[in-house]
Design a protein around this motif. Structure first.
Motif, PDB file in Angstrom:
ATOM      1  N   PHE A 159       0.856  -1.190   0.000  1.00 41.10           N
ATOM      2  CA  PHE A 159       0.000   0.000   0.000  1.00 41.10           C
ATOM      3  C   PHE A 159       0.886   1.232   0.000  1.00 41.10           C
ATOM      4  N   VAL A 160       0.295   2.359  -0.348  1.00 40.37           N
ATOM      5  CA  VAL A 160       0.989   3.643  -0.265  1.00 40.37           C
ATOM      6  C   VAL A 160       0.153   4.595   0.580  1.00 40.37           C
ATOM      7  N   VAL A 161       0.817   5.574   1.153  1.00 39.64           N
ATOM      8  CA  VAL A 161       0.147   6.597   1.956  1.00 39.64           C
ATOM      9  C   VAL A 161       0.211   7.924   1.199  1.00 39.64           C
ATOM     10  N   ASP A 162      -0.921   8.548   1.026  1.00 37.93           N
ATOM     11  CA  ASP A 162      -1.003   9.842   0.347  1.00 37.93           C
ATOM     12  C   ASP A 162      -0.368  10.915   1.223  1.00 37.93           C
ATOM     13  N   ILE A 163       0.752  11.484   0.761  1.00 36.23           N
ATOM     14  CA  ILE A 163       1.420  12.546   1.518  1.00 36.23           C
ATOM     15  C   ILE A 163       1.441  13.850   0.723  1.00 36.23           C
ATOM     16  N   THR A 164       0.491  14.002  -0.183  1.00 37.96           N
ATOM     17  CA  THR A 164       0.469  15.204  -1.019  1.00 37.96           C
ATOM     18  C   THR A 164       0.457  16.470  -0.158  1.00 37.96           C
TER      19      THR A 164
END
Length: 239
Positions: A159-164
């Motif tokens: 999974f990835v974490v949205d860090i925008t």
């Protein structure tokens, strides 16, 4: 920091490793009201640039930027992180002290031996910390979940974490390590220039963001199979 347990504890070999691999995720968690912490296994005394004292000051600055409520560095020798019984106990004591629900470890394969060893060392310390008969201070505790920050290994993330929204502040936390990342003559043949570092970090964050249809992301791997109760509640969109 209060005596309340941590929600998330990130463990890494060196000061600035966490900022590189999962700093945005920690910052996002803190902004969501989670209690976060960072454990650096070494003092960073073997680095080509700067001193251990420099990196201690910079780590404190970076922790404030990431809104981490707890940070500590152990005395394991830099460049010689070894998975010994003594070192496992050192980390297990921290696990009992901070009682994290989630632990973030480095991915278990890495170019730098300290990073790979930190992964195995951290995993085994989490297990030991839960043994009732282990003769170290504190009540037994074992984290609910361990995940691995996989940014610097070529593997498809779980999974990835949205860090925008956190990306610029995450960069700020990394560049708080002025002794490491400001342009200088020391190590100039081995270290990329400041502008190139920023470009590399942005490129990687955009790549992992692209996998989920967002601007910037940090990647993670988990070993266990995830459990889904409701397909409509899976927080991932197809692209």
């Amino acid at each position: 920091m209060s005596n309340q347990p941590l929600d998330i504890l990130a463990i890494a070999a060196h000061r600035d490793d966490v900022e590189q691999t999962c700093g945005g995720t920690l910052l996002k968690a803190a902004q969501q009201g989670r209690r976060t912490g960072i454990l650096d296994l070494t003092q960073g005394e073997m680095g080509t640039r700067g001193t251990a004292a420099d990196r201690a000051r910079e780590a404190a600055d970076a922790a404030r930027i990431l809104q981490a409520g707890w940070r500590q560095a152990l005395d394991i020798p830099d460049g010689r992180v070894e998975n010994t019984w003594e070192n496992r106990l050192k980390v297990a004591r921290i696990i009992r002290e901070t009682r994290p629900r989630v632990v973030i470890l480095p991915y278990w394969q890495a170019r730098h031996p300290d990073h790979a060893t930190a992964s195995t060392l951290g995993y085994e310390a989490c297990f030991l910390s839960g043994l009732k008969k282990l003769d170290i201070p504190g009540e037994p505790h074992r984290p609910f979940k361990i995940v691995y920050a996989s940014l610097y290994h070529d593997i498809r993330p779980t999974f990835v974490v949205d860090i925008t929204a956190q990306f610029e502040q995450r960069l700020e936390s990394l560049f708080a390590y002025k002794s490491q990342y400001e342009d200088q003559s020391a190590g100039s043949t081995d270290f990329p220039a400041y502008a190139e570092i920023r470009q590399r970090i942005e490129t990687m964050a955009r790549f992992y963001g692209l996998l989920a249809g967002i601007d910037y992301a940090e990647p993670f791997v988990q070993k266990e199979v995830g459990l889904v109760e409701d397909l409509l509640m899976i927080p991932v969109k197809s692209i």
